[in-house]
Write a protein that holds these residues in place. Sequence first.
Motif, mmCIF file in Angstrom:
data_model
loop_
_atom_site.group_PDB
_atom_site.id
_atom_site.type_symbol
_atom_site.label_atom_id
_atom_site.label_comp_id
_atom_site.label_asym_id
_atom_site.label_seq_id
_atom_site.Cartn_x
_atom_site.Cartn_y
_atom_site.Cartn_z
ATOM 1 N N GLU A 54 -4.267 8.308 3.398
ATOM 2 C CA GLU A 54 -3.395 9.505 2.963
ATOM 3 C C GLU A 54 -2.046 8.960 2.425
ATOM 4 O OE1 GLU A 54 -3.452 12.738 3.774
ATOM 5 O OE2 GLU A 54 -5.361 12.700 4.195
ATOM 6 N N ARG A 55 -1.586 7.576 2.572
ATOM 7 C CA ARG A 55 -0.585 7.122 2.128
ATOM 8 C C ARG A 55 -0.959 6.864 0.470
ATOM 9 N NH1 ARG A 55 1.114 1.909 4.967
ATOM 10 N NH2 ARG A 55 2.780 2.086 3.233
ATOM 11 N N ARG A 57 -2.595 8.439 -1.357
ATOM 12 C CA ARG A 57 -2.777 9.544 -2.186
ATOM 13 C C ARG A 57 -1.287 10.129 -2.914
ATOM 14 N NH1 ARG A 57 -6.298 11.427 2.134
ATOM 15 N NH2 ARG A 57 -8.274 11.391 1.371
ATOM 16 N N LYS A 58 -0.231 9.641 -2.150
ATOM 17 C CA LYS A 58 1.059 9.942 -2.617
ATOM 18 C C LYS A 58 1.689 9.135 -3.853
ATOM 19 C CE LYS A 58 2.441 10.836 2.324
ATOM 20 N NZ LYS A 58 3.346 10.671 3.240
ATOM 21 N N ARG A 59 2.322 9.844 -4.674
ATOM 22 C CA ARG A 59 2.647 9.203 -6.001
ATOM 23 C C ARG A 59 3.849 8.209 -5.602
ATOM 24 N NH1 ARG A 59 1.374 11.290 -10.795
ATOM 25 N NH2 ARG A 59 0.054 13.219 -10.931
ATOM 26 N N GLY A 61 3.642 5.436 -4.507
ATOM 27 C CA GLY A 61 3.421 4.800 -3.250
ATOM 28 C C GLY A 61 3.392 3.149 -3.286
ATOM 29 N N TYR A 64 -2.740 2.276 -3.973
ATOM 30 C CA TYR A 64 -3.561 3.515 -4.105
ATOM 31 C C TYR A 64 -5.137 3.055 -3.732
ATOM 32 C CZ TYR A 64 -5.066 1.349 -8.576
ATOM 33 O OH TYR A 64 -5.429 0.362 -9.406
#
Length: 584
Positions: A54-55, A57-59, A61, A64
């Motif tokens: 989930e982390r 997927r965040k821009r 971060g 990836y």
Amino acid sequence: MPQKTRSTSSSAPDARDYCGIALAYAKRAADEKNRARFGKWIRLAARRYLRDLERARKRGGPFYFDPEEACRACSFIEHLPHVEGKWKNADGSPQINIVLHESDVFFVVQLFGFRKPDGARRFSMALKAIARKNAKSTIAAAIGLYCQCCEDELGPQVISGATTGKQARIVFGVAKRMVEKTSALRDAFGLEAFANAIPSYSNGGSFMPINAKASTQDGLNPSTTILDEIHAHKTHDLLNVLRSAAGARANPLFLFTTTEGYESPGPWPELRHFAEQVLQELVEADHFLAIIYAVDEADEEAGLPADDDFDEAAWIKANPLIEVNPILLAEIRKEAIEAKAMPGRHAEFRIKRLNRRSSVAGGWVNLSKWRACSGSVDLEALRSVPCYGGLDLASTSDLCSFRLVWKQGQHWFTHGWRFVPRAAIKSRTERGLVPYEPWVRSGYLIEAGDEVIDYDLVREHILLAHRRFMIKGVGYDRWNAAQLVAKLEKDGLPMQEFIQGPRSYHPAMQELERAYLAGQLSHGNDPVLNWCASNLVARRDVNMNSAPDKRRAADKIDDFVALLMGVGSSLVAPPEKQFQSFFV
């Protein structure tokens, strides 16, 4: 052999859905209903993996997830041959090449799938702890060959290190036989298998074994270091040498594989404890991958007993390959019979077949309850509230702490200042376990001094706190504190010696335990305090009075000790100085 490409498709036409296998495995392992199959540490590792996806997927971060990188590594390994034992496919036909068990897919997918924004591997350190005969040396050798051949490293240097040459050659020997049996591997990457090295002429790389004595020689520049059976290392010397030698590499990997062993002063107890802290979310370490297969110890928080050593159904927690390797199951059954009949063999059975440590020192803090007390601490709102402090200066070369506590009604609040010399930050950073350097950057630790702590800087921060808050008393341990305490008393600080022993600590430990178990504590989710809390082990006197046990603690506990001294100082204060309720 699959070559490395920039394609987003599968790395080979015949590749399995490795990411799907890893995800399905993680979901099963994370499910509480599957406790009988998956031990505590794998459940926590699976939950970490799901959170990290989930982390990822965040821009913007810190990392990836690249399915192509994950699948390429797994496919490479499955193109390598078995070189030990006889394996069969599900239809009974001989299995020539490695077929990764889902537990190994789970490990490899994480190790190579998560990438930093610059494309490098997220994980620079990885631990896989598992019972013996679960193919850890085979997987380690395969990972070493992949890192040598497929990571775009200029002059990669893969080292299989150990305390003895014989141990160091185990992983190297597996890799050597894989190269000897695979002409496609030799042709694709220019590999050649010699007695003491595997050069790769296509990129100027090498794979070689090295022992502790040889590691002092010049010329080491490892890109990948494999330390097999890290529990057997009696000192940190080899690890320190290799970590220092890898300092010039932009994308290094330290891979630790081990089965449990008897407790030693080497790096294993520290490494294991750090891995457990990472899995329990007590320390944030995005560079560290921790996978531990073991039968379960007693879980007081969940009210569950320890697994029975001779409960065959529990063995899979430490031996995930037991379901695909009937020979392994037969061997464990045989050793279990001997362990029952001969007590002298029981300890070895527990350690090597169940991956159970030789001694388990239970922590004093209920960590799930402790984490629930991570509420914020509003220091401005507390300026007019009387408070007490604790000052622990027991360590001059690592961590010391000054901490304040406030009480409003039945609720406690705490805030601390922790000091470390520059040498401790450097040594902790080199060992790569406890994140001192990030804590300094984030303001959780204060750099004070070079080799030892600068007490003048400690004094300055205490005086700033004295001017800002209503400090009514500061408990201190007189060890190493005489000069600083004398200065603070001249500065007007109400210093009071806190006798080190169960009789003094017991009331404070009782009160703090009552408070945090009831949710009546706010510690601001302070990572240094959380770390010290997870390290704390209690000792008891003949009257069952408790005190912190620094000798048995897994690592530093100074900040938690300062907290206890602050609470304890408030409890022995004269009535007119004790906390008042500010609730109307």
